[in-house]
Design a protein around this motif. Structure first.
Motif, mmCIF file in Angstrom:
data_model
loop_
_atom_site.group_PDB
_atom_site.id
_atom_site.type_symbol
_atom_site.label_atom_id
_atom_site.label_comp_id
_atom_site.label_asym_id
_atom_site.label_seq_id
_atom_site.Cartn_x
_atom_site.Cartn_y
_atom_site.Cartn_z
ATOM 1 N N GLU A 158 0.857 -1.191 0.000
ATOM 2 C CA GLU A 158 0.000 0.000 0.000
ATOM 3 C C GLU A 158 0.893 1.240 0.000
ATOM 4 O O GLU A 158 2.017 1.221 0.489
ATOM 5 C CB GLU A 158 -0.926 0.013 1.216
ATOM 6 N N ARG A 159 0.365 2.298 -0.592
ATOM 7 C CA ARG A 159 1.121 3.544 -0.681
ATOM 8 C C ARG A 159 0.237 4.685 -0.217
ATOM 9 O O ARG A 159 -0.960 4.721 -0.511
ATOM 10 C CB ARG A 159 1.587 3.797 -2.124
ATOM 11 N N ASP A 160 0.868 5.647 0.470
ATOM 12 C CA ASP A 160 0.140 6.844 0.864
ATOM 13 C C ASP A 160 0.736 8.044 0.133
ATOM 14 O O ASP A 160 1.668 7.921 -0.676
ATOM 15 C CB ASP A 160 0.173 7.040 2.382
ATOM 16 N N LEU A 161 0.203 9.233 0.408
ATOM 17 C CA LEU A 161 0.652 10.442 -0.280
ATOM 18 C C LEU A 161 2.112 10.752 0.037
ATOM 19 O O LEU A 161 2.854 11.260 -0.815
ATOM 20 C CB LEU A 161 -0.241 11.616 0.115
ATOM 21 N N VAL A 162 2.539 10.414 1.273
ATOM 22 C CA VAL A 162 3.929 10.674 1.665
ATOM 23 C C VAL A 162 4.895 9.875 0.791
ATOM 24 O O VAL A 162 5.916 10.396 0.316
ATOM 25 C CB VAL A 162 4.143 10.346 3.157
ATOM 26 N N SER A 163 4.589 8.617 0.573
ATOM 27 C CA SER A 163 5.474 7.775 -0.245
ATOM 28 C C SER A 163 5.511 8.260 -1.694
ATOM 29 O O SER A 163 6.567 8.255 -2.337
ATOM 30 C CB SER A 163 5.041 6.312 -0.177
ATOM 31 N N TRP A 164 4.364 8.691 -2.225
ATOM 32 C CA TRP A 164 4.338 9.236 -3.587
ATOM 33 C C TRP A 164 5.157 10.523 -3.665
ATOM 34 O O TRP A 164 5.923 10.732 -4.604
ATOM 35 C CB TRP A 164 2.899 9.500 -4.017
ATOM 36 N N ASN A 165 4.980 11.413 -2.692
ATOM 37 C CA ASN A 165 5.737 12.666 -2.686
ATOM 38 C C ASN A 165 7.234 12.410 -2.588
ATOM 39 O O ASN A 165 8.046 13.132 -3.180
ATOM 40 C CB ASN A 165 5.291 13.550 -1.523
ATOM 41 N N GLU A 190 -4.104 6.848 -9.749
ATOM 42 C CA GLU A 190 -4.467 5.963 -8.640
ATOM 43 C C GLU A 190 -5.365 6.647 -7.616
ATOM 44 O O GLU A 190 -5.668 6.069 -6.571
ATOM 45 C CB GLU A 190 -3.202 5.429 -7.969
ATOM 46 N N GLY A 191 -5.794 7.873 -7.915
ATOM 47 C CA GLY A 191 -6.798 8.527 -7.085
ATOM 48 C C GLY A 191 -6.275 9.356 -5.936
ATOM 49 O O GLY A 191 -7.063 9.798 -5.087
ATOM 50 N N PHE A 192 -4.975 9.625 -5.874
ATOM 51 C CA PHE A 192 -4.425 10.452 -4.800
ATOM 52 C C PHE A 192 -4.561 11.937 -5.158
ATOM 53 O O PHE A 192 -4.350 12.330 -6.308
ATOM 54 C CB PHE A 192 -2.957 10.116 -4.555
ATOM 55 N N CYS A 193 -4.915 12.732 -4.178
ATOM 56 C CA CYS A 193 -5.020 14.180 -4.370
ATOM 57 C C CYS A 193 -3.687 14.820 -4.001
ATOM 58 O O CYS A 193 -3.257 14.741 -2.839
ATOM 59 C CB CYS A 193 -6.130 14.774 -3.493
ATOM 60 N N PRO A 194 -3.001 15.433 -4.941
ATOM 61 C CA PRO A 194 -1.695 16.038 -4.635
ATOM 62 C C PRO A 194 -1.829 17.200 -3.679
ATOM 63 O O PRO A 194 -2.842 17.918 -3.669
ATOM 64 C CB PRO A 194 -1.189 16.496 -6.007
ATOM 65 N N ASP A 195 -0.817 17.401 -2.847
ATOM 66 C CA ASP A 195 -0.798 18.536 -1.928
ATOM 67 C C ASP A 195 0.295 19.511 -2.368
ATOM 68 O O ASP A 195 0.872 19.380 -3.454
ATOM 69 C CB ASP A 195 -0.589 18.072 -0.483
ATOM 70 N N ARG A 215 2.183 25.123 -17.570
ATOM 71 C CA ARG A 215 0.808 25.617 -17.560
ATOM 72 C C ARG A 215 -0.199 24.522 -17.212
ATOM 73 O O ARG A 215 -1.199 24.783 -16.542
ATOM 74 C CB ARG A 215 0.483 26.233 -18.919
ATOM 75 N N VAL A 216 0.077 23.293 -17.667
ATOM 76 C CA VAL A 216 -0.801 22.177 -17.304
ATOM 77 C C VAL A 216 -0.798 21.955 -15.796
ATOM 78 O O VAL A 216 -1.852 21.800 -15.160
ATOM 79 C CB VAL A 216 -0.380 20.890 -18.053
ATOM 80 N N ILE A 217 0.405 21.955 -15.199
ATOM 81 C CA ILE A 217 0.509 21.746 -13.750
ATOM 82 C C ILE A 217 -0.091 22.932 -12.996
ATOM 83 O O ILE A 217 -0.724 22.767 -11.952
ATOM 84 C CB ILE A 217 1.971 21.519 -13.349
ATOM 85 N N HIS A 218 0.063 24.136 -13.551
ATOM 86 C CA HIS A 218 -0.557 25.317 -12.944
ATOM 87 C C HIS A 218 -2.075 25.140 -12.889
ATOM 88 O O HIS A 218 -2.715 25.455 -11.879
ATOM 89 C CB HIS A 218 -0.192 26.569 -13.745
ATOM 90 N N GLY A 219 -2.649 24.614 -13.973
ATOM 91 C CA GLY A 219 -4.085 24.360 -13.981
ATOM 92 C C GLY A 219 -4.500 23.359 -12.918
ATOM 93 O O GLY A 219 -5.555 23.507 -12.278
ATOM 94 N N LEU A 220 -3.664 22.351 -12.697
ATOM 95 C CA LEU A 220 -3.968 21.349 -11.673
ATOM 96 C C LEU A 220 -3.895 21.952 -10.262
ATOM 97 O O LEU A 220 -4.669 21.567 -9.379
ATOM 98 C CB LEU A 220 -3.005 20.170 -11.790
ATOM 99 N N THR A 221 -2.968 22.893 -10.048
ATOM 100 C CA THR A 221 -2.906 23.536 -8.724
ATOM 101 C C THR A 221 -4.199 24.292 -8.427
ATOM 102 O O THR A 221 -4.662 24.321 -7.294
ATOM 103 C CB THR A 221 -1.706 24.504 -8.647
ATOM 104 N N ILE A 222 -4.782 24.894 -9.464
ATOM 105 C CA ILE A 222 -6.063 25.598 -9.290
ATOM 106 C C ILE A 222 -7.181 24.590 -9.010
ATOM 107 O O ILE A 222 -8.026 24.794 -8.128
ATOM 108 C CB ILE A 222 -6.388 26.440 -10.537
ATOM 109 N N LYS A 223 -7.157 23.477 -9.746
ATOM 110 C CA LYS A 223 -8.194 22.457 -9.584
ATOM 111 C C LYS A 223 -8.210 21.876 -8.174
ATOM 112 O O LYS A 223 -9.276 21.657 -7.591
ATOM 113 C CB LYS A 223 -7.973 21.343 -10.609
#
Length: 553
Positions: A158-165, A190-195, A215-223
């Protein structure tokens, strides 16, 4: 309840009969250990050590508390030593102990010790623990073992957000930008919400697709609602600036509710890469100082770099004076920036003085002054400083050799330059880059050894570039060598048929040799291909108002 919280807890436990006041059994030692350590857990490492020494029986909880405190407060070596002592005392570690000691090994870059801890983890059956696995991934990544980190990450049940980061940040920090982006995309699938840490990591070096990727990643920060976070804004500004979009970087900066020093430094640093924007960056810096905002060494290094690029000597000298007001003891990075600025502005005596006053010097310090000597016509001083550097035990790098080779080239020291070139490869094992070969070609050509220079170019292990042929052509004009000049001109036009400069250089060499028909033919060929000479430009540093600099000091 007016007493110390832990004292109250102890009295409460005594009143309930959970801890007898006398002759308590060994089964209750663990509870006493928790109380004793937690009594001072919020203190520093010294207070936790005192609490540890007071524990009558030091079990895994006591050891883990001590090792964790050492690791978290930067006493990594002490944490590793206590873990070794714990093993010698026969106390088995738990997941928290392993996590803390792995963090200490990571901080110390102790890969071998970390692998020994890894073996203990496998033996004790904690390999499937998520906390331990994340610490192992971080260890392998930061110690440069990317494949091992991937193996551990792939085996995680299993993986959590910490391991992904940890994975995304580790890949970005090691320069694997494309891999960082792919991991970030897989995390999203995999359904994790980035912080904020996820976005900061992928923006750090992960935008391998240029401005569109940012710009794509900027859009994701807004989302995901992270666009207003200071850490994310700083990373966005840095990514936009490095992608060449200073306009977008400024928009992000001005959208921030509170101006942040890190974000501001990222914006100003972005101007370092664009010389045409240097004056704008310096005006921004002056405005920052007038408004009383905090200024750190990183920002000052960036501004000094701009001053060096545009030869803004007055501004650089004002910043030097400001440095003495902010901090009298300059660190090595700031001193290096000052040496570089003074050298590029032609104030070599000031550069020499800053260099001599440095408490510590690294390879960059020596390289800046050697290069400065060479560019200011002090070739003998450059070679003498290089020899002094070798005697001091500092190992020169490829940039150092480039600086001293350029000095030899400008001074016409062909034999010394060739000796240094051979020493770079044979004594120091440094593989020459294109710039090194260009220096040797220029060195031979300036000395009148045109045929030797042409043979050197033809026998190079790398493909000659257009700039190399252009350098050789210039030497042919100077020394009136029509044979080599014509050969070099053919190579130059073949490599860059759409570059008008190539035709102009070829036409000029023919004119200098009196071959007017061939010169006219080169000009006619340029026109037939629809090429024209690009106008030159120069940057003049103008101060519109006398009060522009006066607020700095």
């Amino acid at each position: 309840m007016r007493g110390h919280p832990s004292s109250f807890c102890k009295r409460l436990l005594h009143s309930k009969g959970w801890i007898p006041t006398k002759n308590f059994s060994r089964s209750n030692v663990n509870l006493l250990t928790k109380l004793s350590i937690s009594d001072r857990r919020n203190g520093d490492a010294k207070s936790v050590r005192e609490a540890f020494d007071e524990v009558p029986r030091r079990d895994v909880i006591a050891w883990s508390a001590l090792i964790s405190r050492y690791s978290r407060q930067g006493h990594s070596r002490e944490a590793v030593n206590e873990f070794v002592l714990m093993n010698r005392r026969g106390v088995d570690a738990n997941q928290f102990t392993y996590g803390s000691v792995l963090r200490a090994c990571t901080h110390l870059d102790f890969l071998q010790e970390g692998e020994m801890v890894h073996c203990c983890i496998m033996k004790r059956g904690y390999y499937q623990n998520l906390f331990v696995q994340s610490a192992l991934v971080d260890l392998h990544l930061k110690c440069g073992r990317v494949e091992d980190a991937l193996y551990v990450f792939d085996k995680m049940s299993e993986r959590d957000l910490v391991s992904w980061n940890t994975m995304v940040g580790g890949f970005a920090a090691k320069g694997f930008g494309a891999g960082a982006v792919q991991l970030f995309q897989l995390m999203l699938r995999e359904g994790f919400c980035p912080d904020r840490y996820s976005f900061a990591s992928v923006l750090k070096r992960g935008c391998s697709h240029g401005i569109e990727g940012v710009r794509v990643i900027h859009g994701l920060t807004i989302k995901f609602g992270c666009d207003s976070n200071d850490i994310v804004c700083g990373a966005l500004i840095d990514a936009y600036a490095k992608s060449g979009s200073l306009g977008d970087a400024k928009l992000v900066y001005h959208s921030m509710e509170v101006e942040d020093l890190v974000s501001l430094t990222a914006l100003v640093t972005g101007y370092v890469h664009g010389r045409k924007n240097g004056v704008v960056a310096m005006e921004m810096f002056s405005d920052i100082h007038r408004r009383g905002m905090r200024i750190d060494g990183i920002l000052l290094c960036s501004v000094l770099s701009i001053c060096a690029d545009v030869a803004a000597f007055d501004m650089g000298r004002q910043i030097h004076a400001l440095l003495w007001k902010i901090q009298s003891n300059h660190d090595t990075a700031l001193a290096n920036a000052l040496v570089d600025m003074y050298s590029k502005c032609g104030a070599i005596e000031d550069a020499d003085q800053v260099f001599n006053e440095m408490a510590e010097r690294n390879v960059i310090s020596w390289t800046c002054l050697i290069t400065g000597y060479g560019k200011n016509g002090l070739e003998n001083e450059a070679i003498g400083l290089f020899q002094r550097m070798e005697r001091s035990g500092i190992k020169p790098n490829d940039v150092t050799f480039l600086g001293v080779l350029c000095a030899c080239s400008h001074g016409g020291m062909a034999s010394i330059g060739q000796q240094l070139f051979d020493s770079m490869m044979n004594a120091y094992g440094i593989q020459p880059r294109e710039e090194h070969y260009a220096c040797v070609v220029d060195l031979l050509a300036r000395s009148g050894c045109i045929k030797e220079a042409y043979e050197f170019v033809c026998n190079m292990p790398i493909r000659p570039t257009a700039s190399l042929w252009g350098s050789l052509l210039g030497a042919c004009i100077l020394h009136q060598d029509a044979v080599v000049g014509e050969k070099a001109s053919r190579h130059l036009i073949a490599m860059e048929p759409a570059n008008s400069t190539s035709y102009i250089v070829v036409a000029n060499i023919y004119k200098s040799l009196g071959l007017w028909e061939k010169a006219e033919e080169a000009r006619r060929l340029m026109k037939e291909r629809g090429l024209s000479k690009e106008p030159g430009w120069s940057l003049s540093y103008l101060v519109k108002e006398p009060r522009f600099l006066e607020q700095l000091v």
